[in-house]
Design a protein around this motif. Sequence first.
Motif, mmCIF file in Angstrom:
data_model
loop_
_atom_site.group_PDB
_atom_site.id
_atom_site.type_symbol
_atom_site.label_atom_id
_atom_site.label_comp_id
_atom_site.label_asym_id
_atom_site.label_seq_id
_atom_site.Cartn_x
_atom_site.Cartn_y
_atom_site.Cartn_z
ATOM 1 N N PHE A 1 75.989 49.574 -56.668
ATOM 2 C CA PHE A 1 75.877 50.690 -55.739
ATOM 3 C C PHE A 1 76.823 50.496 -54.569
ATOM 4 O O PHE A 1 77.079 49.366 -54.146
ATOM 5 C CB PHE A 1 74.442 50.810 -55.235
ATOM 6 N N SER A 2 77.300 51.604 -54.022
ATOM 7 C CA SER A 2 78.179 51.535 -52.855
ATOM 8 C C SER A 2 77.381 51.370 -51.572
ATOM 9 O O SER A 2 77.907 50.923 -50.559
ATOM 10 C CB SER A 2 79.061 52.784 -52.767
ATOM 11 N N GLN A 3 76.095 51.727 -51.595
ATOM 12 C CA GLN A 3 75.250 51.628 -50.406
ATOM 13 C C GLN A 3 73.962 50.888 -50.749
ATOM 14 O O GLN A 3 73.366 51.113 -51.803
ATOM 15 C CB GLN A 3 74.911 53.023 -49.883
ATOM 16 N N SER A 4 73.540 50.024 -49.829
ATOM 17 C CA SER A 4 72.333 49.233 -50.078
ATOM 18 C C SER A 4 71.097 50.122 -50.204
ATOM 19 O O SER A 4 70.191 49.828 -50.991
ATOM 20 C CB SER A 4 72.142 48.197 -48.971
ATOM 21 N N GLY A 5 71.051 51.219 -49.438
ATOM 22 C CA GLY A 5 69.907 52.129 -49.506
ATOM 23 C C GLY A 5 69.732 52.729 -50.891
ATOM 24 O O GLY A 5 68.605 52.883 -51.368
ATOM 25 N N ASN A 6 70.839 53.077 -51.534
ATOM 26 C CA ASN A 6 70.755 53.626 -52.888
ATOM 27 C C ASN A 6 70.247 52.580 -53.879
ATOM 28 O O ASN A 6 69.482 52.891 -54.794
ATOM 29 C CB ASN A 6 72.115 54.159 -53.329
ATOM 30 N N MET A 7 70.680 51.334 -53.692
ATOM 31 C CA MET A 7 70.200 50.267 -54.558
ATOM 32 C C MET A 7 68.696 50.073 -54.375
ATOM 33 O O MET A 7 67.952 49.919 -55.337
ATOM 34 C CB MET A 7 70.929 48.959 -54.267
ATOM 35 N N LYS A 8 68.232 50.098 -53.115
ATOM 36 C CA LYS A 8 66.806 49.903 -52.845
ATOM 37 C C LYS A 8 65.972 51.032 -53.446
ATOM 38 O O LYS A 8 64.905 50.791 -54.011
ATOM 39 C CB LYS A 8 66.565 49.786 -51.343
ATOM 40 N N LYS A 9 66.456 52.276 -53.347
ATOM 41 C CA LYS A 9 65.747 53.408 -53.973
ATOM 42 C C LYS A 9 65.667 53.206 -55.483
ATOM 43 O O LYS A 9 64.634 53.435 -56.086
ATOM 44 C CB LYS A 9 66.467 54.721 -53.660
ATOM 45 N N HIS A 10 66.789 52.765 -56.069
ATOM 46 C CA HIS A 10 66.829 52.510 -57.516
ATOM 47 C C HIS A 10 65.800 51.459 -57.917
ATOM 48 O O HIS A 10 65.109 51.597 -58.905
ATOM 49 C CB HIS A 10 68.242 52.051 -57.895
ATOM 50 N N LYS B 1 81.617 48.967 -54.969
ATOM 51 C CA LYS B 1 80.162 48.942 -55.072
ATOM 52 C C LYS B 1 79.674 47.501 -54.945
ATOM 53 O O LYS B 1 79.459 46.816 -55.943
ATOM 54 C CB LYS B 1 79.718 49.547 -56.403
ATOM 55 N N PRO B 2 79.499 47.035 -53.707
ATOM 56 C CA PRO B 2 79.156 45.627 -53.498
ATOM 57 C C PRO B 2 77.683 45.274 -53.706
ATOM 58 O O PRO B 2 77.329 44.107 -53.708
ATOM 59 C CB PRO B 2 79.544 45.394 -52.040
ATOM 60 N N PHE B 3 76.817 46.271 -53.910
ATOM 61 C CA PHE B 3 75.381 46.009 -54.012
ATOM 62 C C PHE B 3 74.945 46.082 -55.473
ATOM 63 O O PHE B 3 75.046 47.120 -56.106
ATOM 64 C CB PHE B 3 74.597 47.004 -53.156
ATOM 65 N N SER B 4 74.453 44.953 -55.995
ATOM 66 C CA SER B 4 74.052 44.848 -57.396
ATOM 67 C C SER B 4 72.546 44.761 -57.527
ATOM 68 O O SER B 4 71.893 44.028 -56.781
ATOM 69 C CB SER B 4 74.658 43.596 -58.033
ATOM 70 N N CYS B 5 72.013 45.487 -58.493
ATOM 71 C CA CYS B 5 70.595 45.411 -58.780
ATOM 72 C C CYS B 5 70.307 44.079 -59.475
ATOM 73 O O CYS B 5 71.005 43.706 -60.421
ATOM 74 C CB CYS B 5 70.171 46.570 -59.683
ATOM 75 N N SER B 6 69.271 43.385 -59.016
ATOM 76 C CA SER B 6 68.912 42.096 -59.616
ATOM 77 C C SER B 6 68.160 42.272 -60.937
ATOM 78 O O SER B 6 68.009 41.324 -61.699
ATOM 79 C CB SER B 6 68.059 41.283 -58.635
ATOM 80 N N GLN B 7 67.724 43.513 -61.242
ATOM 81 C CA GLN B 7 66.954 43.771 -62.457
ATOM 82 C C GLN B 7 67.793 44.316 -63.613
ATOM 83 O O GLN B 7 67.401 44.220 -64.767
ATOM 84 C CB GLN B 7 65.844 44.791 -62.149
ATOM 85 N N CYS B 8 68.971 44.884 -63.279
ATOM 86 C CA CYS B 8 69.827 45.448 -64.330
ATOM 87 C C CYS B 8 71.290 45.302 -63.895
ATOM 88 O O CYS B 8 71.581 44.660 -62.903
ATOM 89 C CB CYS B 8 69.481 46.913 -64.599
ATOM 90 N N ASP B 9 72.192 45.898 -64.622
ATOM 91 C CA ASP B 9 73.627 45.749 -64.343
ATOM 92 C C ASP B 9 74.188 46.804 -63.402
ATOM 93 O O ASP B 9 75.382 46.802 -63.127
ATOM 94 C CB ASP B 9 74.423 45.811 -65.657
ATOM 95 N N ARG B 10 73.378 47.704 -62.880
ATOM 96 C CA ARG B 10 73.894 48.781 -62.020
ATOM 97 C C ARG B 10 74.367 48.246 -60.678
ATOM 98 O O ARG B 10 73.780 47.317 -60.115
ATOM 99 C CB ARG B 10 72.832 49.844 -61.791
#
Length: 191
Positions: free
Chosen positions: A178-187, A167-176
Amino acid sequence: MDYKCEYNTFLSQWVPETDQKPNTEKTLFHCSECDKSFSQTGDLKRHRSVHTGERLFPCSQCDKTFSRPGHLRTHHQSHTGEKLFDCIKCKKKFYNSTLLKRHQKSHTGERPFSCSQCGKSFPFTGDLKNHKMVHIEEKSFPCSLCNTSFSLPNSLKRHQTFHTGYKPFSCSQCDRTFSQSGNMKKHQKTP
């Protein structure tokens, strides 16, 4: 007629019988895999990576590889967070001009490229080309860990992250992560 250029070490179809730099005549170098022609040998060499799948430029910070050094340089900006291109309509920032142009079509709704099989339309020819793969019965990219096969190599790569847990994509607002950047952006868009 095969021609071996003294500047590059690959073979191409060559017409006419002069090798001038810069190209003052309409010299064409033909791809032996498709019907495309190029006026410069370097353009043909770069194009051939489309057929060979060669990706000789690896990112030093993640597992992505690229077929052109310019694509790698652009990708590096995704690690630095540097976004130099601003949308004048909504002020959203982008890593490169291509991403900005892509985004700007979202404001116009322009989708001029339609699939002849299902009618779905796309803003770019590349998007349409990728979409057409869903209509191909042959799925020649099998997962080595399960019985699933894919028609696109990127789809297989994305699928394999489920097996590896990468899961190379990290949310800058929390510790979650993601395996896909699109899922991180939706989050990140959810309140």
